[in-house]
Motif scaffolding. Structure first.
Motif, PDB file in Angstrom:
ATOM      1  N   GLY A 161      51.680  31.522  32.870  1.00  0.00           N
ATOM      2  CA  GLY A 161      52.031  30.324  32.127  1.00  0.00           C
ATOM      3  C   GLY A 161      53.465  30.254  31.663  1.00  0.00           C
ATOM      4  N   THR A 162      54.231  31.244  32.012  1.00  0.00           N
ATOM      5  CA  THR A 162      55.640  31.231  31.622  1.00  0.00           C
ATOM      6  C   THR A 162      56.491  31.435  32.868  1.00  0.00           C
ATOM      7  OG1 THR A 162      55.586  33.593  31.171  1.00  0.00           O
ATOM      8  CG2 THR A 162      55.204  32.122  29.317  1.00  0.00           C
ATOM      9  N   ASP A 163      57.516  30.634  33.029  1.00  0.00           N
ATOM     10  CA  ASP A 163      58.423  30.707  34.174  1.00  0.00           C
ATOM     11  C   ASP A 163      57.737  30.378  35.498  1.00  0.00           C
ATOM     12  OD1 ASP A 163      60.045  33.577  32.719  1.00  0.00           O
ATOM     13  OD2 ASP A 163      60.471  31.454  32.490  1.00  0.00           O
ATOM     14  N   SER A 164      56.748  31.138  35.848  1.00  0.00           N
ATOM     15  CA  SER A 164      56.025  30.864  37.097  1.00  0.00           C
ATOM     16  C   SER A 164      54.678  30.282  36.715  1.00  0.00           C
ATOM     17  CB  SER A 164      55.846  32.133  37.917  1.00  0.00           C
ATOM     18  OG  SER A 164      55.186  33.115  37.179  1.00  0.00           O
ATOM     19  N   TYR A 165      54.415  29.063  37.115  1.00  0.00           N
ATOM     20  CA  TYR A 165      53.223  28.364  36.645  1.00  0.00           C
ATOM     21  C   TYR A 165      52.067  28.442  37.624  1.00  0.00           C
ATOM     22  CZ  TYR A 165      56.630  26.547  33.394  1.00  0.00           C
ATOM     23  OH  TYR A 165      57.596  26.445  32.445  1.00  0.00           O
ATOM     24  N   GLU A 166      52.244  29.135  38.723  1.00  0.00           N
ATOM     25  CA  GLU A 166      51.162  29.175  39.699  1.00  0.00           C
ATOM     26  C   GLU A 166      49.988  29.982  39.174  1.00  0.00           C
ATOM     27  OE1 GLU A 166      54.185  30.360  40.136  1.00  0.00           O
ATOM     28  OE2 GLU A 166      54.167  32.332  41.110  1.00  0.00           O
ATOM     29  N   GLN A 167      48.825  29.664  39.702  1.00  0.00           N
ATOM     30  CA  GLN A 167      47.613  30.395  39.374  1.00  0.00           C
ATOM     31  C   GLN A 167      47.255  31.309  40.544  1.00  0.00           C
ATOM     32  OE1 GLN A 167      44.522  27.639  38.211  1.00  0.00           O
ATOM     33  NE2 GLN A 167      45.838  26.641  36.690  1.00  0.00           N
ATOM     34  N   TYR A 168      46.642  32.428  40.224  1.00  0.00           N
ATOM     35  CA  TYR A 168      46.176  33.381  41.235  1.00  0.00           C
ATOM     36  C   TYR A 168      44.665  33.478  41.124  1.00  0.00           C
ATOM     37  CZ  TYR A 168      51.047  34.491  41.792  1.00  0.00           C
ATOM     38  OH  TYR A 168      52.392  34.387  42.035  1.00  0.00           O
ATOM     39  N   PHE A 169      44.024  33.464  42.287  1.00  0.00           N
ATOM     40  CA  PHE A 169      42.575  33.316  42.332  1.00  0.00           C
ATOM     41  C   PHE A 169      41.854  34.607  42.687  1.00  0.00           C
ATOM     42  CE2 PHE A 169      41.625  28.781  41.935  1.00  0.00           C
ATOM     43  CZ  PHE A 169      42.909  28.283  41.899  1.00  0.00           C
ATOM     44  N   GLY A 170      40.657  34.740  42.121  1.00  0.00           N
ATOM     45  CA  GLY A 170      39.773  35.819  42.500  1.00  0.00           C
ATOM     46  C   GLY A 170      39.042  35.504  43.791  1.00  0.00           C
ATOM     47  N   PRO A 171      38.190  36.435  44.243  1.00  0.00           N
ATOM     48  CA  PRO A 171      37.520  36.277  45.540  1.00  0.00           C
ATOM     49  C   PRO A 171      36.339  35.319  45.526  1.00  0.00           C
ATOM     50  CG  PRO A 171      36.868  38.327  44.520  1.00  0.00           C
ATOM     51  CD  PRO A 171      37.925  37.744  43.640  1.00  0.00           C
ATOM     52  N   GLY A 172      35.857  34.942  44.351  1.00  0.00           N
ATOM     53  CA  GLY A 172      34.773  33.980  44.272  1.00  0.00           C
ATOM     54  C   GLY A 172      33.403  34.613  44.108  1.00  0.00           C
ATOM     55  N   THR A 173      32.496  33.816  43.530  1.00  0.00           N
ATOM     56  CA  THR A 173      31.087  34.181  43.397  1.00  0.00           C
ATOM     57  C   THR A 173      30.257  33.047  43.985  1.00  0.00           C
ATOM     58  OG1 THR A 173      31.363  35.508  41.394  1.00  0.00           O
ATOM     59  CG2 THR A 173      29.182  34.580  41.807  1.00  0.00           C
TER      60      THR A 173
ATOM     61  N   ARG B  46      37.072  33.438  51.245  1.00  0.00           N
ATOM     62  CA  ARG B  46      38.103  34.060  50.426  1.00  0.00           C
ATOM     63  C   ARG B  46      38.509  33.114  49.305  1.00  0.00           C
ATOM     64  NH1 ARG B  46      41.130  37.979  53.069  1.00  0.00           N
ATOM     65  NH2 ARG B  46      42.027  38.366  51.019  1.00  0.00           N
ATOM     66  N   GLY B  47      39.196  33.670  48.312  1.00  0.00           N
ATOM     67  CA  GLY B  47      39.780  32.828  47.273  1.00  0.00           C
ATOM     68  C   GLY B  47      41.052  32.163  47.773  1.00  0.00           C
ATOM     69  N   LEU B  48      41.578  31.264  46.961  1.00  0.00           N
ATOM     70  CA  LEU B  48      42.817  30.581  47.326  1.00  0.00           C
ATOM     71  C   LEU B  48      44.000  31.538  47.190  1.00  0.00           C
ATOM     72  CD1 LEU B  48      40.830  28.197  46.561  1.00  0.00           C
ATOM     73  CD2 LEU B  48      42.909  26.903  46.004  1.00  0.00           C
ATOM     74  N   GLN B  49      44.914  31.430  48.137  1.00  0.00           N
ATOM     75  CA  GLN B  49      46.135  32.241  48.093  1.00  0.00           C
ATOM     76  C   GLN B  49      47.333  31.319  47.884  1.00  0.00           C
ATOM     77  OE1 GLN B  49      46.643  34.950  51.372  1.00  0.00           O
ATOM     78  NE2 GLN B  49      44.435  35.223  51.590  1.00  0.00           N
TER      79      GLN B  49
END
Lengths: 113, 114
Positions: free
Chosen positions: A96-108, B42-45
């Protein structure tokens, strides 16, 4: 998947039962998010957290609750699962600071029968 | 409220040909734009982002995107597509309100044929 794990990865449950999904991060990021992904709907935000014990609703929050008692863990609870909650659930994190991208987990992948 | 549109559900391209995935946005204020890729199961990259600066942004795996303010577009491009680029691609825009939230487009499936 950038220091994010989700558990379980797959779950089948019956209508009316409670279900809790866990997201765990090792990045010490402030923000955490829960999304669901359904065909034809893309990704929709369920709830998000902007700090320990600080959470807010997303666009599809009905039937879901969340908790964040530690920076690294964000729990999503379906109090009484319904078939409409069959979906793939993704957790994401962001500094949330400087770089606003989100990183995702592998999913359920959750199936409610 | 901000929104993102990906007008094509699917894009088909031959291997070695240029690949373009389209995205248009609507946002009040300065746009913060992102591209993600999702491979099966897979999740989003994260691929790349535009925050400010040069209109041409370079990202992972040889992808780049061009920001066009007058056309409110942020198209994803790759000069020479690979079969391994076959995946689902999402464009997203940051919500300027609290929470550092992203609004995603509906996704575009890319199929690269040998």
């Amino acid at each position: 998947d950038a220091g994010i794990t989700q558990s379980p990865r797959h779950k089948v449950t019956e209508t009316g039962t409670p279900v809790t999904l866990r997201c765990h991060q090792t990045e010490n990021h402030r923000y955490m998010y829960w999304y669901r992904q359904d065909p034809g709907h893309g990704l929709r935000l369920i709830h998000y957290s902007y700090g320990v014990k600080d959470t807010d609703k997303g666009e599809v929050s009905d039937g879901y609750s969340v908790s964040r008692s530690k920076t690294e863990d964000f729990l999503l609870t379906l109090e009484s699962a319904t078939s409409s909650q069959t979906s793939v659930y993704f957790c994401a994190i962001s500094s949330g600071t400087d770089s606003y991208e989100q990183y995702f987990g592998p999913g359920t992948r959750l199936t409610v029968t | 409220a901000q929104s993102v549109a990906q007008p094509e559900d699917q894009v088909n391209v031959a291997e070695g040909n240029p690949l373009t995935v389209k995205c248009t946005y609507s946002v009040s204020g300065n746009p913060y734009l992102f591209w993600y890729v999702q491979y099966p199961n897979r999740g989003l990259q994260f691929l790349l982002k535009y925050i400010t600066g040069d209109n041409l942004v370079k990202g992972s795996y040889g992808f780049e995107a061009e920001f066009n303010k007058s056309q409110t577009s942020f198209h994803l491009k790759k000069p020479s597509a690979l079969v391994s680029d076959s995946a689902l691609y999402f464009c997203a825009v940051r919500d300027g309100a609290a929470g550092n939230k992203l609004t995603f487009g509906g996704g575009t499936r890319v199929l690269v044929k040998p």
